[in-house]
Design an enzyme around this catalytic site. Sequence first.
Site, PDB file in Angstrom:
ATOM      1  N   TRP A  31      45.514  44.519  42.659  1.00  0.00           N
ATOM      2  CA  TRP A  31      44.297  44.110  41.950  1.00  0.00           C
ATOM      3  C   TRP A  31      44.458  44.417  40.465  1.00  0.00           C
ATOM      4  CZ3 TRP A  31      40.262  41.343  43.515  1.00  0.00           C
ATOM      5  CH2 TRP A  31      40.033  41.214  44.882  1.00  0.00           C
ATOM      6  N   GLU A  65      43.473  51.319  49.757  1.00  0.00           N
ATOM      7  CA  GLU A  65      44.711  51.603  50.487  1.00  0.00           C
ATOM      8  C   GLU A  65      45.572  52.689  49.842  1.00  0.00           C
ATOM      9  OE1 GLU A  65      42.842  48.116  51.703  1.00  0.00           O
ATOM     10  OE2 GLU A  65      43.715  48.317  49.699  1.00  0.00           O
ATOM     11  N   ILE A  91      37.027  47.504  38.446  1.00  0.00           N
ATOM     12  CA  ILE A  91      36.140  47.024  37.390  1.00  0.00           C
ATOM     13  C   ILE A  91      34.827  46.613  38.045  1.00  0.00           C
ATOM     14  CG2 ILE A  91      35.803  45.351  35.527  1.00  0.00           C
ATOM     15  CD1 ILE A  91      38.911  45.216  35.340  1.00  0.00           C
ATOM     16  N   GLU A  94      29.034  42.695  40.272  1.00  0.00           N
ATOM     17  CA  GLU A  94      27.589  42.582  40.449  1.00  0.00           C
ATOM     18  C   GLU A  94      27.082  43.185  41.756  1.00  0.00           C
ATOM     19  OE1 GLU A  94      26.600  38.468  39.958  1.00  0.00           O
ATOM     20  OE2 GLU A  94      27.442  38.400  37.942  1.00  0.00           O
ATOM     21  N   THR A  95      27.980  43.674  42.613  1.00  0.00           N
ATOM     22  CA  THR A  95      27.550  44.220  43.902  1.00  0.00           C
ATOM     23  C   THR A  95      27.878  45.708  43.979  1.00  0.00           C
ATOM     24  OG1 THR A  95      29.649  43.831  45.045  1.00  0.00           O
ATOM     25  CG2 THR A  95      28.067  41.989  44.976  1.00  0.00           C
ATOM     26  N   HIS A  97      30.013  47.016  45.903  1.00  0.00           N
ATOM     27  CA  HIS A  97      31.402  47.180  46.329  1.00  0.00           C
ATOM     28  C   HIS A  97      32.145  48.176  45.434  1.00  0.00           C
ATOM     29  CE1 HIS A  97      35.121  45.946  48.296  1.00  0.00           C
ATOM     30  NE2 HIS A  97      35.671  45.822  47.104  1.00  0.00           N
ATOM     31  N   PHE A 122      45.106  61.346  40.721  1.00  0.00           N
ATOM     32  CA  PHE A 122      44.108  60.278  40.665  1.00  0.00           C
ATOM     33  C   PHE A 122      44.336  59.463  39.400  1.00  0.00           C
ATOM     34  CE2 PHE A 122      39.877  58.562  39.623  1.00  0.00           C
ATOM     35  CZ  PHE A 122      39.575  57.920  40.814  1.00  0.00           C
ATOM     36  N   ARG A 136      42.386  51.310  28.306  1.00  0.00           N
ATOM     37  CA  ARG A 136      42.937  52.470  29.002  1.00  0.00           C
ATOM     38  C   ARG A 136      44.326  52.218  29.584  1.00  0.00           C
ATOM     39  NH1 ARG A 136      37.894  52.552  28.337  1.00  0.00           N
ATOM     40  NH2 ARG A 136      36.677  54.463  28.176  1.00  0.00           N
TER      41      ARG A 136
END
Length: 169
Positions: A31, A65, A91, A94-95, A97, A122, A136
Amino acid sequence: MAEETVVKGLGAAASAVSGAGLRVGIVYTRWNEKVIEGLRSGCKAELQRLGVDAVVEKQVPGAFELPFAAKAMIEGNVDKVDAVVCVGCLIKGETMHFEYICEAASQGIMRVGLDTGVPVIFGVLTCLNDQQALYRAGLTEDGGHNHGPEWATTAVEMAVMKRNCNTED
């Protein structure tokens, strides 16, 4: 009175950091590929600069994962490592998730480190927008601030700390 500027980022270690004799894993997501590549390559370059003997890399679909892959790498017979850096980028959309994955990834990564006794870093950006993520990862016009090298340094420091704690004086 002049306004004081706060410098963000990892400060210098108390003593020189060397990765000699270490195997460090980088587990990274697909992603947000551009951001991840900036972070992954920054992390890998710093591990090499610190003299890490071997860098083992594995790609996973997403941030959810990362903990599983880090644990598999730690427990594996082939890729056994002294530390793992989990690299991802979430990132906000709108939900809800975003919130669920952030929480699951952060708790999972922490748990793997505590359960296995191997440092798991992390290295997951949790950003509100694309521009924050690009900054970043060191990918903005002004150069931004790539956190990958800091995560690499942290992995080496923690692996050395663990090794020293397990060695009799």
